[in-house]
Design a protein around this motif. Sequence first.
Motif, mmCIF file in Angstrom:
data_model
loop_
_atom_site.group_PDB
_atom_site.id
_atom_site.type_symbol
_atom_site.label_atom_id
_atom_site.label_comp_id
_atom_site.label_asym_id
_atom_site.label_seq_id
_atom_site.Cartn_x
_atom_site.Cartn_y
_atom_site.Cartn_z
ATOM 1 N N ALA A 7 0.826 -1.197 0.000
ATOM 2 C CA ALA A 7 0.000 0.000 0.000
ATOM 3 C C ALA A 7 0.866 1.255 0.000
ATOM 4 C CB ALA A 7 -0.918 0.000 1.212
ATOM 5 N N THR A 8 1.967 1.216 0.738
ATOM 6 C CA THR A 8 2.833 2.382 0.826
ATOM 7 C C THR A 8 3.392 2.771 -0.539
ATOM 8 O OG1 THR A 8 3.427 1.786 3.092
ATOM 9 C CG2 THR A 8 4.867 3.330 1.971
ATOM 10 N N ARG A 9 3.658 1.786 -1.383
ATOM 11 C CA ARG A 9 4.167 2.088 -2.730
ATOM 12 C C ARG A 9 3.156 2.866 -3.561
ATOM 13 N NH1 ARG A 9 6.334 -3.234 -2.286
ATOM 14 N NH2 ARG A 9 4.569 -4.103 -3.431
ATOM 15 N N ASP A 10 1.852 2.664 -3.259
ATOM 16 C CA ASP A 10 0.806 3.310 -4.048
ATOM 17 C C ASP A 10 0.360 4.647 -3.477
ATOM 18 O OD1 ASP A 10 0.786 1.135 -5.755
ATOM 19 O OD2 ASP A 10 -0.785 0.093 -4.633
ATOM 20 N N SER A 11 0.833 5.009 -2.296
ATOM 21 C CA SER A 11 0.458 6.246 -1.602
ATOM 22 C C SER A 11 -1.065 6.301 -1.434
ATOM 23 C CB SER A 11 1.004 7.467 -2.325
ATOM 24 O OG SER A 11 0.849 8.616 -1.505
ATOM 25 N N GLY A 12 -1.675 7.488 -1.573
ATOM 26 C CA GLY A 12 -3.100 7.637 -1.335
ATOM 27 C C GLY A 12 -3.397 8.153 0.062
ATOM 28 N N TYR A 13 -4.681 8.391 0.340
ATOM 29 C CA TYR A 13 -5.104 9.058 1.575
ATOM 30 C C TYR A 13 -4.562 8.369 2.822
ATOM 31 C CZ TYR A 13 -8.142 10.271 5.475
ATOM 32 O OH TYR A 13 -8.614 10.630 6.710
ATOM 33 N N GLU A 14 -4.780 7.064 2.950
ATOM 34 C CA GLU A 14 -4.395 6.380 4.185
ATOM 35 C C GLU A 14 -2.889 6.408 4.403
ATOM 36 O OE1 GLU A 14 -8.073 4.335 2.511
ATOM 37 O OE2 GLU A 14 -6.130 4.987 1.741
ATOM 38 N N VAL A 15 -2.126 6.309 3.330
ATOM 39 C CA VAL A 15 -0.666 6.320 3.453
ATOM 40 C C VAL A 15 -0.183 7.714 3.850
ATOM 41 C CG1 VAL A 15 1.502 5.993 2.205
ATOM 42 C CG2 VAL A 15 -0.403 4.398 1.851
ATOM 43 N N VAL A 16 -0.755 8.742 3.227
ATOM 44 C CA VAL A 16 -0.402 10.106 3.603
ATOM 45 C C VAL A 16 -0.772 10.373 5.057
ATOM 46 C CG1 VAL A 16 -0.903 12.548 3.175
ATOM 47 C CG2 VAL A 16 -0.585 10.990 1.249
ATOM 48 N N ALA A 17 -1.914 9.841 5.479
ATOM 49 C CA ALA A 17 -2.408 10.080 6.839
ATOM 50 C C ALA A 17 -1.775 9.161 7.874
ATOM 51 C CB ALA A 17 -3.924 9.939 6.868
ATOM 52 N N SER A 18 -0.807 8.362 7.477
ATOM 53 C CA SER A 18 -0.080 7.520 8.417
ATOM 54 C C SER A 18 1.144 8.257 8.933
ATOM 55 C CB SER A 18 0.352 6.220 7.739
ATOM 56 O OG SER A 18 1.230 5.490 8.572
ATOM 57 N N ARG A 19 1.395 8.151 10.232
ATOM 58 C CA ARG A 19 2.553 8.808 10.831
ATOM 59 C C ARG A 19 3.805 7.946 10.775
ATOM 60 N NH1 ARG A 19 1.477 10.605 16.772
ATOM 61 N NH2 ARG A 19 3.493 11.621 16.394
#
Length: 440
Positions: free
Chosen positions: A402-414
């Motif tokens: 998922a991290t490779r694809d970025s997106g809302y949840e990845v951006v919103a992860s600390r």
Amino acid sequence: MPEWLIGFARTRITPPLGCEMAGFDARKGVADAVHDDLYAHALVFDDDGAQTVLMSLDVIAVSAEFSLAVRRDIEEATGIPASNIFLAATHTHCGPVTVDLFYQGQQLDVAYLQSLRRVVVTVAITASNNKRPRTLKTGMVPVAGIAVNRRTPDGLPVDPFAGVFFIEELDGQAAAVAVIYACHTTVLGPDTLSFTQDFPFYTLAKLKSVLGQSVEALYFNGAQGDLSIGHKSNLSAVGVIDPFRTFATAQRLGERLADAVLAGLKNLALEAPGVKVLSHKVALPLKRYEPLVAMTQAREEAGRRIDPQRMDAEMLAIRQDSLFARIEEYYAKLYEQSDAPEPKTLSIECAAILLGETAIITLPGEVFARVALGIRAASPFAKTIFLGLTNNYIGYLPDHEATRDSGYEVVASRVSAIAGDILQQETLQLLNALQKASAR
């Protein structure tokens, strides 16, 4: 029949109308109605003095500070160790603001939180005082047609099971049922200004209608970080509301979950009494950000590009950029304010609970399905269940893919991408230690 001492209780925690509602940056307006009440539930399991408390709260999340205060109060009142007490949020997005997040303009209601603390402690004490000999059956029942992985074209992976705890009186009468299922409780979108549990309301209502209105029914969320009912988080976050996000859909899906639980009751296994809890602290590496000045400049530039009159595809992308810049500025500020030495980490509490032969892993945020499924696949226990959003809220915890694809949840992860691997390793160590302890 193997007898446990089990107690349970619930109490209403619906806030007054007119308060702000948590969960959607795009929501406009305050709570103006109550569709269904919000509750705090407590389950107490006691095996000859070894006790644990599982609490379900119909709120979006609980902070570590709030949870610790409540757990200490419960320990003082009941003698149950704070380390054995677990507060899990159902993650409704149609409840009060109970944690600080990056959403614009939302303020914690200190008076409500103080009242909530007292109420949650009281319901735990009541459940403890109501303990009596009962039996416990547990299992993992198959569920289909509800949760969808909102980040993948095929909607997978999801957790294909719901955990079930079924408590009976010694005469065989149903006493309580707890459902643990991984899915965002976000059938209702930012246009909903009514307090509601979302689809679990209909799940619990259907269970009570079949099992008996006197039966206590409660819901826990699981590893639901990337699971919802079909809408895309990138669009929902900026105010695009799919037409299927209605109370009618919530009822259909909620009752579908209840039907799966009811169909699986006959296959649950009777558990011999046994309570064990292990926990330890885990350090998750934080993301690194550009200097705060640069992050603020990026947020301001992105905000200036927004045309509030437009919702076309180009403007939706601009709105997403603006939201993402605001999220990153928020976390960059937290990072800069931290006085921890480099590399900076986020300390979380991991716990493993054993009830009979059923293992429960507590998760302090929104963990992605792949991370949890990896833990279950390697677990020494045939039944391994996850309690999400428990005792803290650290936001999203994505997996590498998922991290490779970025997106809302990845951006919103600390946390950085390796955090999922660390969580898997640490929880598996706990599970293996729990297995050794239970074999003694």
